[in-house]
Design an enzyme around this catalytic site. Structure first.
Site, PDB file in Angstrom:
ATOM      1  N   ASP A 188       0.828  -1.208   0.000  1.00  0.00           N
ATOM      2  CA  ASP A 188       0.000   0.000   0.000  1.00  0.00           C
ATOM      3  C   ASP A 188       0.859   1.254   0.000  1.00  0.00           C
ATOM      4  O   ASP A 188       0.616   2.199  -0.746  1.00  0.00           O
ATOM      5  CB  ASP A 188      -0.984  -0.004   1.170  1.00  0.00           C
ATOM      6  CG  ASP A 188      -0.323  -0.187   2.528  1.00  0.00           C
ATOM      7  OD1 ASP A 188       0.796  -0.752   2.612  1.00  0.00           O
ATOM      8  OD2 ASP A 188      -0.934   0.222   3.533  1.00  0.00           O
ATOM      9  N   TYR A 189       1.892   1.262   0.826  1.00  0.00           N
ATOM     10  CA  TYR A 189       2.812   2.400   0.912  1.00  0.00           C
ATOM     11  C   TYR A 189       3.496   2.639  -0.440  1.00  0.00           C
ATOM     12  O   TYR A 189       3.516   3.759  -0.958  1.00  0.00           O
ATOM     13  CB  TYR A 189       3.866   2.142   1.996  1.00  0.00           C
ATOM     14  CG  TYR A 189       4.927   3.205   2.081  1.00  0.00           C
ATOM     15  CD1 TYR A 189       4.757   4.303   2.911  1.00  0.00           C
ATOM     16  CD2 TYR A 189       6.080   3.128   1.313  1.00  0.00           C
ATOM     17  CE1 TYR A 189       5.724   5.302   2.979  1.00  0.00           C
ATOM     18  CE2 TYR A 189       7.049   4.118   1.378  1.00  0.00           C
ATOM     19  CZ  TYR A 189       6.869   5.192   2.208  1.00  0.00           C
ATOM     20  OH  TYR A 189       7.825   6.182   2.269  1.00  0.00           O
ATOM     21  N   SER A 190       4.054   1.584  -1.013  1.00  0.00           N
ATOM     22  CA  SER A 190       4.808   1.705  -2.263  1.00  0.00           C
ATOM     23  C   SER A 190       3.934   2.181  -3.411  1.00  0.00           C
ATOM     24  O   SER A 190       4.354   3.022  -4.212  1.00  0.00           O
ATOM     25  CB  SER A 190       5.455   0.363  -2.613  1.00  0.00           C
ATOM     26  OG  SER A 190       6.359  -0.024  -1.598  1.00  0.00           O
ATOM     27  N   LYS A 237       3.152   5.933  -2.928  1.00  0.00           N
ATOM     28  CA  LYS A 237       4.310   6.785  -3.202  1.00  0.00           C
ATOM     29  C   LYS A 237       4.638   6.840  -4.692  1.00  0.00           C
ATOM     30  O   LYS A 237       5.058   7.878  -5.212  1.00  0.00           O
ATOM     31  CB  LYS A 237       5.520   6.333  -2.376  1.00  0.00           C
ATOM     32  CG  LYS A 237       5.346   6.595  -0.883  1.00  0.00           C
ATOM     33  CD  LYS A 237       5.090   8.068  -0.607  1.00  0.00           C
ATOM     34  CE  LYS A 237       5.017   8.378   0.868  1.00  0.00           C
ATOM     35  NZ  LYS A 237       4.937   9.810   1.139  1.00  0.00           N
TER      36      LYS A 237
END
Length: 146
Positions: A91-93, A96
């Site tokens: 989710d983070y990647s 970003k």
């Protein structure tokens, strides 16, 4: 304090800033949350929280502060993106990566409009910070963060 993932809070803080300090000429977007779970273990609410904080917050702050910069005919928007893609950060990647693309599209839009706004994209890669404590990254090379 302002939850940048909450559009109404961003708008309220912007009004306070404008009233107390005047029109901002520099915007630095660097918000992030991380849950550190595999996609199989992430709850929908956690994914939505990540997207709201790590991606939508950029839309909220840019849309909120850009008009004042355009009116004053000056400004700089800085986007900070920690690009990594280790396990447990799907989710983070993804968020970003989208922020990086948002920045490039914003830069193109401003250029086409001959807007006197500068943009700067900072992509330090892997960061050694409290946010990433315990994360197994693809490399041992780190950029030491504050």
């Amino acid at each position: 304090m302002c939850d940048v993932g909450n559009r109404e809070q961003v708008e309220e803080v912007a009004r306070q800033i404008e009233k107390e300090l005047g029109t901002p000429t520099v915007l630095i977007n660097n918000a992030a949350v991380m849950h550190g779970k595999s996609i199989m273990d992430l709850k929908f609410e956690e994914i939505e929280n990540t997207i709201r904080t790590n991606l939508l917050s950029h839309f909220y702050t840019i849309k909120t502060f850009l008009s004042g910069m355009l009116t004053s005919k000056r400004g700089t928007i800085v986007t900070v993106v920690g690009h990594i893609g280790p396990r447990h950060l799907t989710d983070y990647s993804c968020a970003k990566a989208a922020v990086s693309t948002l920045h490039n599209a914003l830069t193109a839009d401003l250029g086409r409009a001959n807007a006197p706004i500068k943009t700067l994209l900072v992509e330090p890669g892997q960061m050694s910070s409290d946010l990433f404590a315990g994360v197994e990254t693809p490399s041992k090379l780190f950029c030491i963060g504050a």
